[in-house]
Each structure stands twice: as structure tokens, then as C-alpha cells.
Design an enzyme around this catalytic site. Structure first.
Site, short mmCIF file in Angstrom:
data_model
loop_
_atom_site.label_atom_id
_atom_site.label_comp_id
_atom_site.label_asym_id
_atom_site.label_seq_id
_atom_site.Cartn_x
_atom_site.Cartn_y
_atom_site.Cartn_z
N CYS A 117 0.83 -1.21 0.00
CA CYS A 117 0.00 0.00 0.00
C CYS A 117 0.86 1.26 0.00
CB CYS A 117 -0.96 -0.02 1.18
SG CYS A 117 -0.20 -0.23 2.80
N TYR A 118 1.76 1.40 0.96
CA TYR A 118 2.60 2.59 1.00
C TYR A 118 3.48 2.74 -0.25
CZ TYR A 118 1.45 2.77 6.03
OH TYR A 118 0.81 2.84 7.25
#
Length: 309
Positions: A117-118
Site C-alpha cells: 500500500c505505502y
């Protein structure tokens, strides 16, 4: 011709549940999972993964590696949502908008590793600027991100939604040992010359991310400005469906960034914010950690791979 068979291995976690939900009602494929009694049975899991066309692994890293090792059927294709293979040789990185031809590579791949995600936000911002030569590869990048608590999996969800939710922290910075597992992934796929500084945090909201990267214009080539950086990003993503680049006018008038603004979508919104007076720029990304940061990206990759079945 029969519909493609998609096996979701590990559909009890947040990512697996969301993938299952996003595929619900699809008439162009057959989705199956194992019953609870068989989920920890190695033989049943091996049989299931070797009987499908595409397997989506929503497992811890070690279990994902074991699942891949159990594949004996050369026709089986894999989307791994864990971090086990994100920098591994032989695996195609599942960020279709990252580079020219990436979507085609995913469509043709046997093994696709879903981005973290990041890293989706950091790579989405940095790679086009680095490839264009606007930001040096060895810039001392500092990346900060705040995610909804669902990014911490079932344990963090239980902390905020279970019987003791009233005592859950409103905000918590973690990864203080500066060894977060997403850091090598960011460095590798963004094309960075050195390890970036990465510090994540959780907020008391279920899902969504705001990720920011500050830049000092004095450390960039003469003539590079916020407008130059925004134009580069806008050109890179001009023909993409799921990546939006804010205009400079939108950035100037934005009072804040809401991490939940794109929840429930598979979209990624990028922005360039600037202080001409101080020569500083802030790159920012907003997206759903369970959408473009996980299950949405997996389904997007699945659809690309289905084109080649």
C-alpha cells in the site's frame, strides 16, 4: 469455453475479504475458496491451487512462498498480495501505471506480485520524476504516510472495532526501528540510488492513506519547479484510468488532504504543493489502502491477466 477459475487462498483477512467482495457477482469467472476445515490442510491447498487458472494469495509471507512452491501445474498463474516476492527475480510488479508497457507485462505474466500500500503512493510519485531526470536518484528522500488502521490487519481492526475500541489510540507512529519491510520495495521500484527514510503511522479511521514526500528545490537542478514536477506527473498518467494528478490550481486551493477521500475506489490521486517563497515542494498521494493499495490493485491485475487466458 468454460469460465476461468480463480482461487483465493487466504480469504479471511482484510485483503482477501475485499477481493472476494469485489469479485462477487462476476459472471465471467468462477471464484472459489477453501472451507474453514481445509484451510490448514497442505494437501487440500495444493490440490486447489493446482486446479485453478489464476491463484490470488492473501497470506503471510512464509505461507505465500509455501503456496508457490506447491504449484506443479505450469498453467497456473499467480497474483501474490503478500510482500514475499515484491523484489524477487521472475516476478512482475503489479503496478500497471508505473511505467510504459507495465500493464502489458502484467497481462502476459505467470507470476505477479501486488504492490504494497505505502509503496504504491511513493513509487507513483517518485518514479516518473526520477526517470525524467527532474529529481536525482540519490536525493535524501523522507517519506511519511498515515494509513487507516485496517492496514495493520485483523489485530489492528480488532483493536479499533472490538470490545476495547474506546481505548484504542487516536494516532500512532510505528516502524521506529526504521526497518519497515516496504522500504526496499520503494527503493527498488522507484529507482532510488539509496535507501529512503520511511516512517508510517496509523490513524483512528478504518481505511485510506495520505503519503507525503518533501522536496527542497535548491537540491534539484536549476529551473525545476513545482510546475515542472506537476507537468511531468500529469503527462505520465494522462491516459490512465485509475491515477489522477491534481492541477496546480487545485493544489493551491486545497486546505487539507483527506486520507478517506478515495475509499471504496481503485483510484490514486497525486498532488504537488509548493511554497515559492521558501523554495519547498510537497509531493502527496491519497488512496484507499484496501483499494489501490491492496484488493483493488489485485482485481485490476487479475483483469489484465484474464485478457491473456
Amino acid at each position: 469455453m468454460s469460465h476461468p477459475v480463480v482461487f483465493i487462498d487466504g480469504d479471511q483477512g482484510t485483503t482477501g475479504l475485499q477481493i472476494h467482495e469485489r469479485l462477487h457477482g462476476r459472471a465471467d469467472l468462477r471464484v472459489f475458496t477453501l472451507p474453514a476445515s481445509d484451510r490448514k490442510n497442505p494437501q487440500r491447498r495444493a490440490e486447489a491451487i493446482n486446479a485453478c487458472d489464476i491463484a490470488i494469495l492473501c497470506l503471510p509471507d512464509a505461507a505465500a512462498r509455501e503456496a508457490v512452491e506447491a504449484i506443479g501445474n505450469p498453467a497456473v498463474r499467480v497474483i501474490d498480495a503478500s510482500s514475499a516476492h515484491r523484489t524477487a527475480l521472475g516476478w512482475t510488479y503489479g503496478f500497471p501505471e508505473m511505467a510504459e508497457g507495465q500493464a502489458r507485462s502484467i497481462a502476459n505474466a505467470r507470476r505477479v506480485t501486488n504492490p504494497g500500500c505505502y509503496p504504491t503512493g511513493a513509487i507513483g510519485l517518485l518514479r516518473p520524476l526520477i526517470e525524467a531526470g527532474l529529481v536525482p536518484r540519490d536525493y535524501p528522500f523522507a517519506i511519511h504516510a498515515v494509513s487507516g488502521y485496517s492496514g495493520g490487519g485483523r489485530a489492528r481492526v480488532e483493536e479499533h472495532e472490538g470490545p476495547n475500541a474506546a481505548s484504542a489510540p487516536a494516532f500512532q507512529v510505528y516502524g521506529l526501528e526504521l526497518r519497515h519491510k516496504h522500504t526496499p520495495e520503494i527503493q527498488h521500484h522507484a529507482g532510488l540510488g539509496q535507501r529512503p527514510f520511511f516512517l508510517p503511522a496509523y490513524g483512528a479511521f478504518r481505511q485510506g492513506i495520505v503519503l507525503t514526500i518533501p522536496l527542497e528545490l535548491r537540491l534539484l537542478q536549476t529551473g525545476v519547479s513545482a510546475a515542472t514536477l506537476q507537468t511531468c506527473l500529469a503527462r505520465h498518467y494522462v491516459d490512465t484510468r485509475h491515477v489522477q494528478v491534481m492541477s496546480l490550481d487545485e493544489s493551491r486551493t486545497a486546505a487539507c488532504l483527506d486520507p478517506q477521500a478515495l475509499n471504496g475506489t481503485n483510484d490514486l490521486r497525486l498532488g504537488v504543493f509548493a511554497s515559492d517563497e521558501h523554495g519547498q515542494v510537497l509531493l502527496a498521494a491519497v488512496f484507499d489502502n484496501l483499494g489501490k493499495g491492496a484488493s483493488g490493485a489485485a482485481v485490476q491485475n487479475l483483469d489484465l491477466m484474464l485478457e491473456r487466458l
